[in-house]
Design an enzyme around this catalytic site. Structure first.
Site, PDB file in Angstrom:
ATOM      1  N   GLY A  46      -5.901   4.971  -6.369  1.00 52.88           N
ATOM      2  CA  GLY A  46      -5.198   3.721  -6.136  1.00 52.88           C
ATOM      3  C   GLY A  46      -3.683   3.756  -6.201  1.00 52.88           C
ATOM      4  N   GLU A 100       0.004   4.017 -12.542  1.00 46.50           N
ATOM      5  CA  GLU A 100      -1.303   3.418 -12.223  1.00 46.50           C
ATOM      6  C   GLU A 100      -1.119   2.274 -11.222  1.00 46.50           C
ATOM      7  OE1 GLU A 100      -4.210   3.638 -11.821  1.00 46.50           O
ATOM      8  OE2 GLU A 100      -5.473   3.049 -13.485  1.00 46.50           O
ATOM      9  N   ASP A 101      -2.178   1.935 -10.508  1.00 44.73           N
ATOM     10  CA  ASP A 101      -2.089   0.836  -9.546  1.00 44.73           C
ATOM     11  C   ASP A 101      -2.182  -0.528 -10.226  1.00 44.73           C
ATOM     12  OD1 ASP A 101      -4.776   1.172 -10.214  1.00 44.73           O
ATOM     13  OD2 ASP A 101      -5.520   1.159  -8.158  1.00 44.73           O
ATOM     14  N   ASP A 104      -6.418  -4.090 -15.364  1.00 45.37           N
ATOM     15  CA  ASP A 104      -7.261  -5.286 -15.321  1.00 45.37           C
ATOM     16  C   ASP A 104      -7.737  -5.561 -16.757  1.00 45.37           C
ATOM     17  OD1 ASP A 104      -9.072  -7.262 -14.647  1.00 45.37           O
ATOM     18  OD2 ASP A 104     -10.160  -6.109 -13.179  1.00 45.37           O
ATOM     19  N   LYS A 132      -3.184  -7.824 -14.473  1.00 43.37           N
ATOM     20  CA  LYS A 132      -3.782  -9.164 -14.544  1.00 43.37           C
ATOM     21  C   LYS A 132      -3.853  -9.511 -16.027  1.00 43.37           C
ATOM     22  CE  LYS A 132      -6.868  -8.323 -10.579  1.00 43.37           C
ATOM     23  NZ  LYS A 132      -8.268  -8.028 -10.196  1.00 43.37           N
ATOM     24  N   PHE A 153      -9.537 -10.821  -6.991  1.00 43.22           N
ATOM     25  CA  PHE A 153      -9.703  -9.473  -6.448  1.00 43.22           C
ATOM     26  C   PHE A 153      -8.759  -9.263  -5.263  1.00 43.22           C
ATOM     27  CE2 PHE A 153     -11.541  -6.024  -4.042  1.00 43.22           C
ATOM     28  CZ  PHE A 153     -11.773  -5.099  -5.044  1.00 43.22           C
ATOM     29  N   ILE A 154      -8.018  -8.183  -5.307  1.00 47.07           N
ATOM     30  CA  ILE A 154      -7.034  -7.909  -4.257  1.00 47.07           C
ATOM     31  C   ILE A 154      -7.274  -6.540  -3.602  1.00 47.07           C
ATOM     32  CG2 ILE A 154      -5.190  -9.359  -5.205  1.00 47.07           C
ATOM     33  CD1 ILE A 154      -4.073  -6.595  -6.287  1.00 47.07           C
ATOM     34  N   ASP A 160      -8.400  -0.753  -3.122  1.00 43.68           N
ATOM     35  CA  ASP A 160      -9.500  -0.782  -2.152  1.00 43.68           C
ATOM     36  C   ASP A 160     -10.568  -1.805  -2.485  1.00 43.68           C
ATOM     37  OD1 ASP A 160     -10.515   0.744  -4.451  1.00 43.68           O
ATOM     38  OD2 ASP A 160     -12.234   1.149  -3.161  1.00 43.68           O
ATOM     39  N   ARG A 166      -7.113   0.399   1.579  1.00 41.54           N
ATOM     40  CA  ARG A 166      -5.999   1.001   0.835  1.00 41.54           C
ATOM     41  C   ARG A 166      -4.737   1.129   1.676  1.00 41.54           C
ATOM     42  NH1 ARG A 166      -8.129   3.185  -3.893  1.00 41.54           N
ATOM     43  NH2 ARG A 166     -10.187   4.119  -3.709  1.00 41.54           N
TER      44      ARG A 166
END
Ligand code: IMP
Length: 177
Positions: A46, A100-101, A104, A132, A153-154, A160, A166
């Site tokens: 990610g 990191e992407d 959560d 988040k 959710f994105i 992805d 992606r």
């Protein structure tokens, strides 16, 4: 509006905004790591797009590595992530920045941290493009975060939906049916 597999997604964050946020977080890193040579570990898959944009804004000289961990096996039962692509570099006494992407629940990063601390790193910081905050359950401090977003959710900008989406340069949010 875009369709990925069976779901519709609507545009939430443009690439223009994303680049602005990347520059802001890069400026913080540039201040904190001036004159240092940290190891930056891009967590695949990610974070590849964020890492590519981020490192081009840095004014210090990082060593850039890639690592990949499985998010399935063993995680629930033991809290240990399986290393698929590991960090071979010697991290003894090094400053480490995990790139990191998204954070959560924070479980992934929380379980990952010991992998780096146990390799003798002098410091280990987390730089996540997104967080988040409403969803955080792990006792985790995200040191550098470019953008805080609500719980939805994105996809896009490296993130992805079932392996797809992606490649989008903007970020889209799922449209609930
Ligand atoms: P955590 O362990 O709950 O913090 O989840 C982190 C991982 O879940 C990230 O590295 C992503 O791969 C994935 N993830 C969390 N939220 C999203 C999302 O909205 N879209 C795509 N992937 C997500």
């Amino acid at each position: 509006m875009i369709k990925i597999l069976d779901r519709n997604f609507e545009l939430s964050y443009s690439n223009e905004l994303i680049q602005e946020k990347v520059k802001q977080v890069a400026a913080r890193l540039n201040e904190d790591y001036a004159g240092k040579n940290p190891v930056m570990v891009c967590i695949l898959n990610g974070a590849f797009m964020f890492a590519a944009d981020l490192v081009r804004e840095l004014t210090f000289q990082p060593e850039i590595l890639f690592a990949k961990f499985s998010s399935y096996e063993g995680m629930q039962s033991t809290g240990v992530l399986r290393e698929l692509i590991g960090v071979n570099a010697n991290l003894q006494a090094r400053d480490v920045i995990i790139v990191e992407d998204i954070v959560d629940t924070g479980n992934t990063m929380y379980n990952l941290l010991p992998q780096f601390i146990n390799k003798g790193a002098k410091s280990v910081k987390i730089c996540s493009f997104l967080q988040k905050p409403e969803c955080l359950t792990a006792p985790l401090k995200v040191d550098y975060c470019a953008m805080e977003i609500p719980n939805a959710f994105i996809v896009g900008y490296g993130l992805d939906y079932n392996g797809m989406g992606r490649n989008y340069k903007d970020i889209y949010t799922v449209v609930e049916d």
